[in-house]
Design a protein around this motif. Structure first.
Motif, PDB file in Angstrom:
ATOM      1  N   THR A   1      -8.849  -1.765  10.065  1.00  8.28           N
ATOM      2  CA  THR A   1      -7.974  -2.462   9.118  1.00  8.28           C
ATOM      3  C   THR A   1      -8.357  -3.936   9.017  1.00  8.28           C
TER       4      THR A   1
ATOM      5  N   ASP B   1       0.306   4.132   1.221  1.00  4.41           N
ATOM      6  CA  ASP B   1       0.153   5.047   2.354  1.00  4.41           C
ATOM      7  C   ASP B   1       0.817   4.532   3.624  1.00  4.41           C
ATOM      8  N   ASN B   2       1.746   3.582   3.492  1.00  4.63           N
ATOM      9  CA  ASN B   2       2.462   3.037   4.646  1.00  4.63           C
ATOM     10  C   ASN B   2       3.924   3.445   4.600  1.00  4.63           C
TER      11      ASN B   2
ATOM     12  N   GLY C   1      -0.383  -3.978   4.828  1.00  7.69           N
ATOM     13  CA  GLY C   1      -0.447  -3.487   3.464  1.00  7.69           C
ATOM     14  C   GLY C   1       0.712  -3.950   2.612  1.00  7.69           C
ATOM     15  N   CYS C   2       1.526  -4.857   3.133  1.00  4.96           N
ATOM     16  CA  CYS C   2       2.646  -5.419   2.384  1.00  4.96           C
ATOM     17  C   CYS C   2       2.325  -6.884   2.097  1.00  4.96           C
TER      18      CYS C   2
ATOM     19  N   ASN D   1      -2.482   8.830   6.745  1.00 10.59           N
ATOM     20  CA  ASN D   1      -3.770   9.296   6.236  1.00 10.59           C
ATOM     21  C   ASN D   1      -4.076  10.737   6.615  1.00 10.59           C
TER      22      ASN D   1
ATOM     23  N   ASN E   1       0.839  -1.186   0.000  1.00 10.94           N
ATOM     24  CA  ASN E   1       0.000   0.000   0.000  1.00 10.94           C
ATOM     25  C   ASN E   1       0.878   1.241   0.000  1.00 10.94           C
TER      26      ASN E   1
ATOM     27  N   ASN F   1       0.618   4.161   9.079  1.00 14.52           N
ATOM     28  CA  ASN F   1      -0.330   4.267   7.979  1.00 14.52           C
ATOM     29  C   ASN F   1      -0.642   5.757   7.844  1.00 14.52           C
TER      30      ASN F   1
ATOM     31  N   GLU G   1     -11.924  -7.903   7.154  1.00 19.52           N
ATOM     32  CA  GLU G   1     -11.765  -6.457   7.020  1.00 19.52           C
ATOM     33  C   GLU G   1     -12.614  -5.732   8.058  1.00 19.52           C
TER      34      GLU G   1
ATOM     35  N   GLN H   1     -11.558  -5.377  -2.801  1.00 18.56           N
ATOM     36  CA  GLN H   1     -10.736  -5.679  -1.640  1.00 18.56           C
ATOM     37  C   GLN H   1      -9.678  -6.717  -1.990  1.00 18.56           C
TER      38      GLN H   1
END
Length: 132
Positions: free
Chosen positions: A38, A4-5, A66-67, A117, A2, A115, A54, A90
């Motif tokens: 998450t 955003d991490n 997110g990896c 945001n 992801n 994360n 989720e 998803q």
């Protein structure tokens, strides 16, 4: 991964985890309050993934970071997906499809992640990278 991490450490162990299994998810332990935002990982006694939930209503502490290190067949799984009620696709659903098809998915624990945001998250990520 992801976008955003921000990680302070290496995610190489997640990549190396694929040598033993078909796929690997980098995971981390968090507080139950964080799990509501998450994906929560369910594992068996060997730490292989048995499920991904989720934004669960029941607290747990092992979450996705997110990896993901996934086989090429994930693209076939993604093609089978339908949008969620939020009209999103998803990745966790694609991983579930791979598991149903017999793929073994290992977990690899990592730490030191933010994360990003919000503006406050940007500052936390900067502090994390600077080692503060």
């Amino acid at each position: 991964m992801n976008g955003d991490n921000v990680f302070t450490g290496s995610v190489a162990p997640a990549v190396e985890g694929v040598a033993e299994e078909d796929a690997a998810l980098a995971v981390e332990e968090v507080s139950p309050a964080v799990t509501a935002t998450t994906g929560v990982i369910e594992t068996d006694e060997t730490e292989c993934v048995t499920g991904i939930v989720e934004k669960p209503t029941e607290p747990s502490t092992l979450v996705t970071t997110g990896c993901y290190v996934l086989p090429e067949d994930v693209f076939h799984a993604c093609a089978l997906l339908r949008p969620s009620v939020e009209d999103e696709y998803q990745l966790s659903e694609a991983v579930r499809l791979l598991m149903r098809a017999g793929y073994e998915v290992a977990t690899v624990r990592v730490g030191g992640r933010v994360n990003v945001n919000t503006p406050a998250d940007v500052e936390r990520a900067a502090e994390l990278v600077r080692g503060e």
